[in-house]
Motif scaffolding. Structure first.
Motif, PDB file in Angstrom:
ATOM      1  N   VAL A 322       8.403  14.104   3.898  1.00 29.61           N
ATOM      2  CA  VAL A 322       7.326  14.756   4.836  1.00 29.61           C
ATOM      3  C   VAL A 322       7.759  16.255   4.885  1.00 29.61           C
ATOM      4  O   VAL A 322       6.760  17.130   4.886  1.00 29.61           O
ATOM      5  CB  VAL A 322       7.357  14.069   6.233  1.00 29.61           C
ATOM      6  CG1 VAL A 322       6.446  14.922   7.108  1.00 29.61           C
ATOM      7  CG2 VAL A 322       6.894  12.691   6.103  1.00 29.61           C
ATOM      8  N   ALA A 323       8.999  16.489   4.789  1.00 25.34           N
ATOM      9  CA  ALA A 323       9.428  17.805   5.093  1.00 25.34           C
ATOM     10  C   ALA A 323       8.905  18.637   3.775  1.00 25.34           C
ATOM     11  O   ALA A 323       8.849  20.085   3.723  1.00 25.34           O
ATOM     12  CB  ALA A 323      10.922  18.095   5.315  1.00 25.34           C
ATOM     13  N   SER A 327       4.546  21.615   0.594  1.00 20.59           N
ATOM     14  CA  SER A 327       4.878  22.631  -0.479  1.00 20.59           C
ATOM     15  C   SER A 327       4.552  22.190  -1.681  1.00 20.59           C
ATOM     16  O   SER A 327       4.653  22.798  -2.872  1.00 20.59           O
ATOM     17  CB  SER A 327       6.349  23.136  -0.295  1.00 20.59           C
ATOM     18  OG  SER A 327       7.235  21.760  -0.640  1.00 20.59           O
ATOM     19  N   VAL A 328       3.865  21.005  -2.033  1.00 18.18           N
ATOM     20  CA  VAL A 328       3.670  20.244  -3.265  1.00 18.18           C
ATOM     21  C   VAL A 328       2.191  20.229  -3.545  1.00 18.18           C
ATOM     22  O   VAL A 328       1.289  19.589  -2.644  1.00 18.18           O
ATOM     23  CB  VAL A 328       4.389  18.975  -3.283  1.00 18.18           C
ATOM     24  CG1 VAL A 328       3.905  18.188  -4.725  1.00 18.18           C
ATOM     25  CG2 VAL A 328       5.754  19.000  -2.896  1.00 18.18           C
ATOM     26  N   VAL A 333       4.813  16.810  -8.960  1.00 19.02           N
ATOM     27  CA  VAL A 333       5.948  15.960  -8.515  1.00 19.02           C
ATOM     28  C   VAL A 333       6.909  16.871  -8.159  1.00 19.02           C
ATOM     29  O   VAL A 333       7.160  17.851  -8.696  1.00 19.02           O
ATOM     30  CB  VAL A 333       6.422  15.288  -9.991  1.00 19.02           C
ATOM     31  CG1 VAL A 333       7.624  14.535  -9.887  1.00 19.02           C
ATOM     32  CG2 VAL A 333       5.246  14.377 -10.472  1.00 19.02           C
ATOM     33  N   PHE A 334       7.761  16.210  -7.180  1.00 18.51           N
ATOM     34  CA  PHE A 334       8.641  17.123  -6.626  1.00 18.51           C
ATOM     35  C   PHE A 334      10.199  16.350  -6.632  1.00 18.51           C
ATOM     36  O   PHE A 334      10.242  15.332  -6.606  1.00 18.51           O
ATOM     37  CB  PHE A 334       8.608  17.458  -5.262  1.00 18.51           C
ATOM     38  CG  PHE A 334       9.635  18.381  -4.774  1.00 18.51           C
ATOM     39  CD1 PHE A 334       9.238  19.829  -4.512  1.00 18.51           C
ATOM     40  CD2 PHE A 334      10.847  17.966  -3.998  1.00 18.51           C
ATOM     41  CE1 PHE A 334      10.387  20.729  -3.973  1.00 18.51           C
ATOM     42  CE2 PHE A 334      11.634  18.965  -3.543  1.00 18.51           C
ATOM     43  CZ  PHE A 334      11.387  20.241  -3.539  1.00 18.51           C
ATOM     44  N   LYS A 349       5.490  11.911  -6.002  1.00 20.67           N
ATOM     45  CA  LYS A 349       4.351  12.653  -6.545  1.00 20.67           C
ATOM     46  C   LYS A 349       3.265  12.545  -5.539  1.00 20.67           C
ATOM     47  O   LYS A 349       2.990  11.188  -4.981  1.00 20.67           O
ATOM     48  CB  LYS A 349       3.826  11.815  -7.854  1.00 20.67           C
ATOM     49  CG  LYS A 349       2.751  12.487  -8.594  1.00 20.67           C
ATOM     50  CD  LYS A 349       2.116  11.759  -9.694  1.00 20.67           C
ATOM     51  CE  LYS A 349       1.182  12.437 -10.509  1.00 20.67           C
ATOM     52  NZ  LYS A 349       0.980  11.445 -11.885  1.00 20.67           N
ATOM     53  N   LYS A 350       2.658  13.696  -5.192  1.00 23.22           N
ATOM     54  CA  LYS A 350       1.458  13.721  -4.127  1.00 23.22           C
ATOM     55  C   LYS A 350       0.144  13.402  -4.993  1.00 23.22           C
ATOM     56  O   LYS A 350      -0.551  13.991  -5.622  1.00 23.22           O
ATOM     57  CB  LYS A 350       1.491  15.178  -3.438  1.00 23.22           C
ATOM     58  CG  LYS A 350       0.584  15.277  -2.443  1.00 23.22           C
ATOM     59  CD  LYS A 350       0.669  16.668  -1.759  1.00 23.22           C
ATOM     60  CE  LYS A 350      -0.067  16.966  -0.677  1.00 23.22           C
ATOM     61  NZ  LYS A 350       0.065  18.399  -0.044  1.00 23.22           N
TER      62      LYS A 350
END
Length: 712
Positions: A322-323, A327-328, A333-334, A349-350
């Motif tokens: 969530v944090a 930003s994604v 993918v982060f 992955k959002k």
């Protein structure tokens, strides 16, 4: 089904009742009909033993009641430990009260129990499933009907699920009934004892005066902290005299052990972390290229967070995800990244974001026929009828259902492991528009579903998360095990353990007064074997290696000394005694200095070296005064305030924080009228609380032995 739901809805209340009523039904029979002595006994009360078999039976019965009333399928280790202790306390208390009640002729008759049930005012009755839904009060007729139905229950012909419902209901009622009997017996005994402690008008007046008479005063004090400890000489004879004077305070009623132990927690090595990082790098690349069936892919990675194809609020997502979510960009993918909060490496992955209702109201009609084809035909007919204008509720009633509207919120399904029909069902509810009618085909039935309201719009997300814990490998654990084993083999005495632990890289921990009634050593799970060893070993011995925790801890224990039942040796309370003697000797020195200085007025006391002053208002005899200048509570201030004369200086008084002199300067009385009856009632209430403490005296005289640690 409604009956079972009623049981579960009352579950939390009954669990509370379990804690409040120590005299639970599971021990009721045990103190009336004791089993013959068996070789394996877990304890003894008043010379009567309790076998391990009978104790285990009580635990199993009680655990079933707790699980049933709380809706849990299983209890954790911590919950089972609490349950074991509560069962034992219940058994002991029942034994104690039963013995006293028998001497006094106290009983709870069947007629008395029936009267309590008929009155329906006992708090336990309101916590049963037999409560009128309109009034919220216990309904005796509901209970009587159930008991009559239960007595006629044909277990051979009724479906097993209905038999289980009735058995569950009966278990709860047995619990309530026997608890009422036991608590009533306890109340009778407490009332008998409390009525032997009678208040009187003189005591009532004194209690009233102690509360309403207030004084304001000033004080001057020399704090004990103003004298350096090293300047005070304390001899062994001083400590011995203090010990003899307070010896009864140092009596302990169970044997304890002083141990030293090493707790090794195995963690991932640098090699383990590097190997996981490599895996996560590969999974991150695959996650970026995956475009469908995320559930299968995420499952293949061994992720702690399964992917379920639903939109979720941020409440249901890991905090670290969530944090980073905002930003994604969508579809990106982060990761991978390490999160210390749960010791994991994560990539995510959002996938999607949507504004959706947090709460949805819906209604449904379940459709089941003889076979799948007939079910589909009937469902289509019902769907078309409602679609054509038929009343949803009337159609539902035709098929024996209410068609009532119910609410579901995100919290009801977030966190659940949804798949198959369950996922299909929740998806249909959460994605339908208001007033849409659906004919949902499931494996065993069809559901005619209609969403009637949607509210609390909020942002929801679909996120595919690969989250892996940073764990040690078998090789890492084996190395830690071998190293620790070698250390233990080379240090087989407590003396060697103390001398060599630090050099070997281990932290040696102290645990004083370890009791056999505890369930762990150092709060580490799975250390019962180590605890049993501690109570069978001799001072100076060192145990073998115990594997414990969540298969991630290793422990070794060394027995330093045994503290037997009886008076604690002076050596174990030496520091406490020294602090008290030090305070007394400082008080003597301060008083001697005051006398030598010849001071007599308040101003002279204020002028002494290291003196502090303070003003304390609204001081009563009924409560100790807090002196902010000394940062301590001072009962002697309250005591002097009740007898001191206005503007008259007291002699030096030894307090908790220093030696002080007091001078009252004002007196007032609270605007209250003396009500003798009310004061007597307050005193009697206090005596009732004191009477309840008599159970401790009964315990001390009952020669209670608790040896459960040998078996459980």
């Amino acid at each position: 089904m409604a009956t079972l739901q009623n049981i579960r809805s009352k579950g939390p209340l009954l669990v509370i009742a379990v804690g409040l009523a120590l005299f639970a039904f599971i021990a009721g029979d045990a103190w009336q009909v004791l089993q013959p002595h068996q070789s394996q006994d877990v304890g003894e009360v008043n010379g009567e033993t309790l076998s391990a078999q009978d104790y285990q039976k009580m635990v199993e019965e009680y655990s079933e009641v707790v699980k049933l009333t709380s809706g849990m399928n299983a209890l954790s280790d911590e919950q089972m430990n609490q349950l074991h202790d509560e069962v034992w306390r219940t058994y002991v208390n029942n034994q104690l009260i039963e013995a006293e009640a028998k001497k006094l002729g106290l009983t709870v008759s069947d007629a008395e129990l029936k009267s309590i049930i008929n009155e329906g005012r006992h708090p336990m009755l309101a916590r049963t499933p037999f409560v009128n839904p309109q009034t919220g009060a216990f309904d005796k007729d509901m209970l009587m009907k159930f008991l009559a139905d239960y007595a006629k229950l044909n277990r051979a012909q009724m479906p097993s699920q209905y038999v289980d419902y009735y058995e569950s209901m009966y278990k709860i009622w047995s619990f309530v009934e026997k608890t009422i009997v036991q608590t009533r017996l306890q109340e009778k005994y407490a009332a008998l004892v409390s009525q032997s402690l009678l208040s009187n008008p003189v005591e009532a007046q004194a209690a009233f005066d102690a509360r309403v008479n207030q004084k304001d005063l000033v004080l001057a004090a020399i704090p004990y902290s103003s004298i350096v400890d090293s300047t005070i000489v304390i001899k062994d004879a001083d400590l011995q005299a203090a010990y003899d004077a307070k010896k009864e305070q140092y009596r302990q009623y169970v044997e304890t052990r002083n141990i030293k132990y090493i707790d090794v927690q195995v963690t991932a090595s640098d090699e383990d972390k590097a190997a996981l990082r490599k895996e996560m790098d590969d999974y991150t690349i695959q996650l970026a290229s995956t475009t469908s069936d995320y559930a299968t892919f995420v499952r293949s990675t061994g992720s702690d967070i399964p992917y379920i194809d639903l939109f979720y609020t941020t409440r249901a997502l890991p905090r670290d995800v969530v944090a980073r979510l905002d930003s994604v960009a969508m579809g990106d993918v982060f990761g991978p990244y390490y999160y210390a909060g749960d010791n994991t490496m994560t990539s995510f992955k959002k996938l999607a974001k949507s504004s959706m209702p947090d709460s949805i109201q819906y209604r449904q009609i379940q459709v089941v026929a003889e076979n799948a084809d007939k079910t589909k035909t009937l469902a289509d007919s019902i769907y078309n009828a409602i679609k054509g204008g038929a009343s949803f509720e009337e159609v539902a009633k035709k098929y024996g259902q209410t068609g009532e509207r119910v609410w579901i919120s995100s919290a009801n399904y977030e966190g659940a492991d949804l798949e198959g029909d369950n996922l299909k069902y929740v998806t249909a509810i959460t994605t339908a528009a208001k007033n849409d009618l659906q004919n949902l085909s499931l494996a065993q039935a069809n559901v005619i579903l209609q969403v009637t309201d949607r509210k609390a719009m909020t942002d929801k997300y679909k996120v595919a998360i690969v989250k892996r814990p940073v764990e040690f490998s078998k090789e890492t654990y084996s190395k830690a095990y071998n190293d620790f084993s070698e250390f233990i083999a080379a240090n087989s005495t407590v003396e060697k353990l103390v001398a060599n632990a630090e050099d070997a890289g281990y932290r040696l921990l102290d645990r004083r007064d370890l009791a056999s009634t505890e369930h762990t050593i150092g709060g580490v799970r799975g250390t019962k074997d180590a605890l049993r060893w501690a109570f069978s070993a001799k001072p100076g011995e060192v145990s073998g290696l115990y594997e414990c925790g969540e298969s991630d801890h290793m422990m070794v224990v060394g027995l330093v000394s045994v503290v037997p039942e009886g008076y604690r040796p002076m050596a174990l309370v030496r520091n406490e005694l020294r602090a008290e003697v030090l305070r007394d000797k400082k008080a003597e020195k301060i008083m001697a200095d005051m006398k030598a200085a010849g001071v007599a007025s308040f101003d002279q006391y204020k002028g002494m070296a290291n003196a502090v002053t303070d003003s304390v208002k609204h001081v009563t005899f009924s409560a100790p005064a807090f002196v902010s200048a000394l940062r301590t509570s001072e009962p002697m201030v309250s005591a002097y305030a009740s007898v001191g004369e206005a503007n008259k200086l007291s002699a030096p008084i030894k307090g908790n924080g220093g030696v002080y002199v007091l001078q009252p300067y004002a007196e007032e009385k609270l605007n209250e009228t003396f009500d003798q009856a009310a004061e007597v009632e307050k005193m009697q209430s206090m005596y009732t609380n004191i009477a309840r403490q008599f159970i401790n005296d009964l315990y001390l005289k009952a020669n209670v032995k608790d040896e459960r640690y040998l078996f459980f």
